[in-house]
Design an enzyme around this catalytic site. Structure first.
Site, PDB file in Angstrom:
ATOM      1  N   ARG A   1       0.799  -1.235   0.000  1.00 38.14           N
ATOM      2  CA  ARG A   1       0.000   0.000   0.000  1.00 38.14           C
ATOM      3  C   ARG A   1       0.827   1.280   0.000  1.00 38.14           C
ATOM      4  O   ARG A   1       0.454   2.286   0.617  1.00 38.14           O
ATOM      5  CB  ARG A   1      -0.973   0.025   1.189  1.00 38.14           C
ATOM      6  CG  ARG A   1      -1.957  -1.106   1.207  1.00 38.14           C
ATOM      7  CD  ARG A   1      -2.864  -1.185  -0.017  1.00 38.14           C
ATOM      8  NE  ARG A   1      -3.553  -2.464   0.013  1.00 38.14           N
ATOM      9  CZ  ARG A   1      -3.095  -3.554  -0.614  1.00 38.14           C
ATOM     10  NH1 ARG A   1      -2.018  -3.513  -1.386  1.00 38.14           N
ATOM     11  NH2 ARG A   1      -3.734  -4.689  -0.518  1.00 38.14           N
TER      12      ARG A   1
ATOM     13  N   SER B   1     -11.024   0.222   3.428  1.00 38.46           N
ATOM     14  CA  SER B   1     -10.319  -0.085   4.680  1.00 38.46           C
ATOM     15  C   SER B   1      -9.578   1.162   5.133  1.00 38.46           C
ATOM     16  O   SER B   1      -8.782   1.717   4.382  1.00 38.46           O
ATOM     17  CB  SER B   1      -9.282  -1.190   4.461  1.00 38.46           C
ATOM     18  OG  SER B   1      -9.927  -2.339   4.021  1.00 38.46           O
TER      19      SER B   1
ATOM     20  N   GLU C   1      -4.403   3.827   6.162  1.00 38.94           N
ATOM     21  CA  GLU C   1      -4.178   3.623   4.725  1.00 38.94           C
ATOM     22  C   GLU C   1      -4.748   4.827   3.971  1.00 38.94           C
ATOM     23  O   GLU C   1      -4.179   5.304   3.004  1.00 38.94           O
ATOM     24  CB  GLU C   1      -4.900   2.339   4.285  1.00 38.94           C
ATOM     25  CG  GLU C   1      -4.759   2.042   2.799  1.00 38.94           C
ATOM     26  CD  GLU C   1      -5.407   0.718   2.411  1.00 38.94           C
ATOM     27  OE1 GLU C   1      -5.225  -0.276   3.141  1.00 38.94           O
ATOM     28  OE2 GLU C   1      -6.083   0.695   1.372  1.00 38.94           O
TER      29      GLU C   1
HETATM   30  C1  LIG Z   1     -15.479   0.510  -1.049  1.00 36.90           C
HETATM   31  C2  LIG Z   1     -13.979   0.586  -1.224  1.00 36.90           C
HETATM   32  C3  LIG Z   1     -13.238  -0.572  -1.380  1.00 36.90           C
HETATM   33  C4  LIG Z   1     -11.845  -0.518  -1.536  1.00 36.90           C
HETATM   34  N1  LIG Z   1     -11.146  -1.679  -1.700  1.00 36.90           N
HETATM   35  C5  LIG Z   1      -9.815  -1.626  -1.861  1.00 36.90           C
HETATM   36  C6  LIG Z   1      -9.054  -2.828  -2.022  1.00 36.90           C
HETATM   37  O1  LIG Z   1      -9.587  -3.922  -2.052  1.00 36.90           O
HETATM   38  N2  LIG Z   1      -7.707  -2.717  -2.176  1.00 36.90           N
HETATM   39  C7  LIG Z   1      -7.077  -1.506  -2.161  1.00 36.90           C
HETATM   40  O2  LIG Z   1      -5.849  -1.469  -2.305  1.00 36.90           O
HETATM   41  N3  LIG Z   1      -7.758  -0.362  -2.003  1.00 36.90           N
HETATM   42  C8  LIG Z   1      -9.109  -0.386  -1.853  1.00 36.90           C
HETATM   43  N4  LIG Z   1      -9.795   0.769  -1.684  1.00 36.90           N
HETATM   44  C9  LIG Z   1      -9.073   2.047  -1.627  1.00 36.90           C
HETATM   45  C10 LIG Z   1      -8.863   2.742  -2.980  1.00 36.90           C
HETATM   46  O3  LIG Z   1      -9.801   2.323  -3.949  1.00 36.90           O
HETATM   47  C11 LIG Z   1      -7.448   2.516  -3.512  1.00 36.90           C
HETATM   48  O4  LIG Z   1      -6.473   2.966  -2.587  1.00 36.90           O
HETATM   49  C12 LIG Z   1      -7.215   3.232  -4.846  1.00 36.90           C
HETATM   50  O5  LIG Z   1      -5.973   2.838  -5.353  1.00 36.90           O
HETATM   51  C13 LIG Z   1      -7.238   4.747  -4.722  1.00 36.90           C
HETATM   52  O6  LIG Z   1      -7.298   5.296  -6.029  1.00 36.90           O
HETATM   53  P1  LIG Z   1      -8.040   6.677  -6.329  1.00 36.90           P
HETATM   54  O7  LIG Z   1      -7.912   6.956  -7.774  1.00 36.90           O
HETATM   55  O8  LIG Z   1      -9.413   6.664  -5.780  1.00 36.90           O
HETATM   56  O9  LIG Z   1      -7.116   7.669  -5.527  1.00 36.90           O
HETATM   57  P2  LIG Z   1      -7.543   8.905  -4.621  1.00 36.90           P
HETATM   58  O10 LIG Z   1      -8.257   8.425  -3.405  1.00 36.90           O
HETATM   59  O11 LIG Z   1      -8.216   9.944  -5.421  1.00 36.90           O
HETATM   60  O12 LIG Z   1      -6.104   9.423  -4.214  1.00 36.90           O
HETATM   61  C14 LIG Z   1      -5.242   8.663  -3.395  1.00 36.90           C
HETATM   62  C15 LIG Z   1      -3.832   9.244  -3.553  1.00 36.90           C
HETATM   63  O13 LIG Z   1      -3.368   8.928  -4.860  1.00 36.90           O
HETATM   64  C16 LIG Z   1      -2.873  10.098  -5.491  1.00 36.90           C
HETATM   65  N5  LIG Z   1      -3.106   9.981  -6.926  1.00 36.90           N
HETATM   66  C17 LIG Z   1      -4.287   9.764  -7.551  1.00 36.90           C
HETATM   67  N6  LIG Z   1      -4.101   9.745  -8.879  1.00 36.90           N
HETATM   68  C18 LIG Z   1      -2.795   9.957  -9.098  1.00 36.90           C
HETATM   69  C19 LIG Z   1      -1.977  10.081 -10.272  1.00 36.90           C
HETATM   70  N7  LIG Z   1      -2.480  10.010 -11.506  1.00 36.90           N
HETATM   71  N8  LIG Z   1      -0.642  10.310 -10.107  1.00 36.90           N
HETATM   72  C20 LIG Z   1      -0.114  10.431  -8.872  1.00 36.90           C
HETATM   73  N9  LIG Z   1      -0.819  10.348  -7.735  1.00 36.90           N
HETATM   74  C21 LIG Z   1      -2.152  10.097  -7.849  1.00 36.90           C
HETATM   75  C22 LIG Z   1      -3.677  11.231  -4.871  1.00 36.90           C
HETATM   76  O14 LIG Z   1      -2.984  12.459  -4.978  1.00 36.90           O
HETATM   77  C23 LIG Z   1      -3.812  10.770  -3.433  1.00 36.90           C
HETATM   78  O15 LIG Z   1      -2.728  11.165  -2.652  1.00 36.90           O
HETATM   79  C24 LIG Z   1     -11.194   0.742  -1.530  1.00 36.90           C
HETATM   80  C25 LIG Z   1     -11.948   1.924  -1.392  1.00 36.90           C
HETATM   81  C26 LIG Z   1     -13.329   1.853  -1.239  1.00 36.90           C
HETATM   82  C27 LIG Z   1     -14.123   3.128  -1.115  1.00 36.90           C
END
Ligand SMILES: Cc1cc2nc3c(=O)[nH]c(=O)nc-3n(C[C@H](O)[C@H](O)[C@H](O)COP(=O)(O)OP(=O)(O)OC[C@H]3O[C@@H](n4cnc5c(N)ncnc54)[C@H](O)[C@@H]3O)c2cc1C
Length: 305
Positions: free
Chosen positions: A176, A226, A296
């Site tokens: 992560r 999570s 996380e």
């Molecule tokens: C219901 C639910 C279930 C989930 N299940 C999982 C799971 O099973 N496994 C898991 O690992 N995670 C899970 N997550 C968490 C989440 O989906 C992941 O961490 C995902 O990778 C976050 O991506 P995001 O685009 O939503 O990032 P955001 O939440 O928008 O951003 C997270 C970080 O990433 C950075 N970021 C975003 N895009 C870029 C880019 N293009 N370049 C550089 N930095 C960037 C942002 O600046 C920020 O700091 C879950 C979330 C929810 C709501």
């Protein structure tokens, strides 16, 4: 910062429809809470991304990158300066056994494209609601798989706005985390090296993972997934449950009754309530079991004045 001056410049780089002023970020995050962005811009080309980064540098404007908002809590005071969302850069292509996805594409759609092409390796991602950029940033993973297992390379922009092509091992992907925040990279695309597989078998795995997710996770409420990383030797959800915290509520935020590792926005929670509940869980688990729960989910933005 003169917002109007920066707004005009952003419009010149993109277009009027791509720049939102004073935009509520609860419309762009999975927790459905938090304040507003001064300026939310959604570029449509890599060149526009570079120009926006350069503009922020030149004007000394704070700059924040928002992915799909599924791992973020935006504080109630919102975010000053420019917030950039790459969701219009969402193309997914295949080249032999490789899937090449732009950073604003959803990792779920990337996994579905792999299925369509009978390619195996991305099944684990079929229910992760993040963007490709966010998935690389977090080294997202589930059910024994993670981005690190199949990412071959990435195209990023560095802090100066220069385009770099990197091998996956240059991103230091670990549980992560990655070095993307330390380096200040903006991910533009990722190439996933997959293997030929059998459509029915890939689909069966994805259906099974979807069933597991839907039966265990409180997907009926807004949440950030999570909240905590898995502490070595323990499960965060079990520690929280054994601390008697399931159902604990501060304002509209609640430790989920379905999965103790989730905090849900049950009833119009504020970010302040959500964050206070996270801290309460951390301190209770520390007192009871001596285990530190590391977050996380990322918390960004400002408190209300
Ligand atoms: C219901 C639910 C279930 C989930 N299940 C999982 C799971 O099973 N496994 C898991 O690992 N995670 C899970 N997550 C968490 C989440 O989906 C992941 O961490 C995902 O990778 C976050 O991506 P995001 O685009 O939503 O990032 P955001 O939440 O928008 O951003 C997270 C970080 O990433 C950075 N970021 C975003 N895009 C870029 C880019 N293009 N370049 C550089 N930095 C960037 C942002 O600046 C920020 O700091 C879950 C979330 C929810 C709501």
């Amino acid at each position: 910062m003169n917002n109007h001056h920066v707004y005009e410049k952003l419009i010149n780089i993109t277009s009027e429809q791509n720049v939102m002023v004073n935009e509520p970020l609860k419309n762009h995050t999975y927790t459905r809470l938090g304040g507003r962005a001064d300026l939310l811009v959604t570029p449509e080309t890599y060149e526009q991304v570079r120009e926006i980064v350069k503009l922020a540098n030149e004007e000394g404007v704070p700059f924040t990158l928002l992915g799909n908002g599924s791992n973020l809590i935006v504080k109630d005071g919102g975010i000053r300066g420019i917030v950039m969302n790459l969701n219009k850069l969402n193309e997914i292509k295949t080249d032999g056994t490789k899937v090449i996805a732009q950073s604003g594409a959803r990792i779920i759609d990337t996994s579905r494209e792999a299925l369509k092409q009978h390619l195996t390796g991305l099944e684990f991602a079929c229910g992760i609601p993040g963007s490709v950029g966010g998935a690389l940033y977090m080294n997202a993973g589930a059910y024994g798989g993670e981005v690190k297992d199949c990412l071959e390379s990435a195209i990023v922009i560095d802090r100066n706005g220069d385009l770099l092509s990197l091998n996956a091992d240059e991103l230091d992907l670990e549980y992560r985390r990655s070095n993307i925040p330390d380096k200040g990279y903006i991910v533009l695309e990722g190439t996933f090296a997959l293997e030929e597989g059998n459509y029915e078998e890939i689909k069966a795995i994805m259906d099974d993972l979807t069933f597991k997710r839907e039966s265990k996770q409180p997907l009926e409420y807004p949440s950030c997934g999570s909240v905590f990383k898995r502490p070595p030797g323990y499960f965060a959800g079990k520690l929280i449950q054994d601390s008697g915290l399931q159902g604990k509520q501060i304002g509209g935020a609640q430790v989920s009754l379905k999965h103790a590792g989730f905090i849900v926005n049950k009833d119009n929670a504020t970010a302040d309530e959500y964050i206070r509940l996270i801290r309460h869980v951390q301190s209770t688990v520390k007192d009871k079991f001596g285990v530190t729960l590391e977050r996380e989910v990322r918390i960004i933005g400002e408190d209300l004045e």
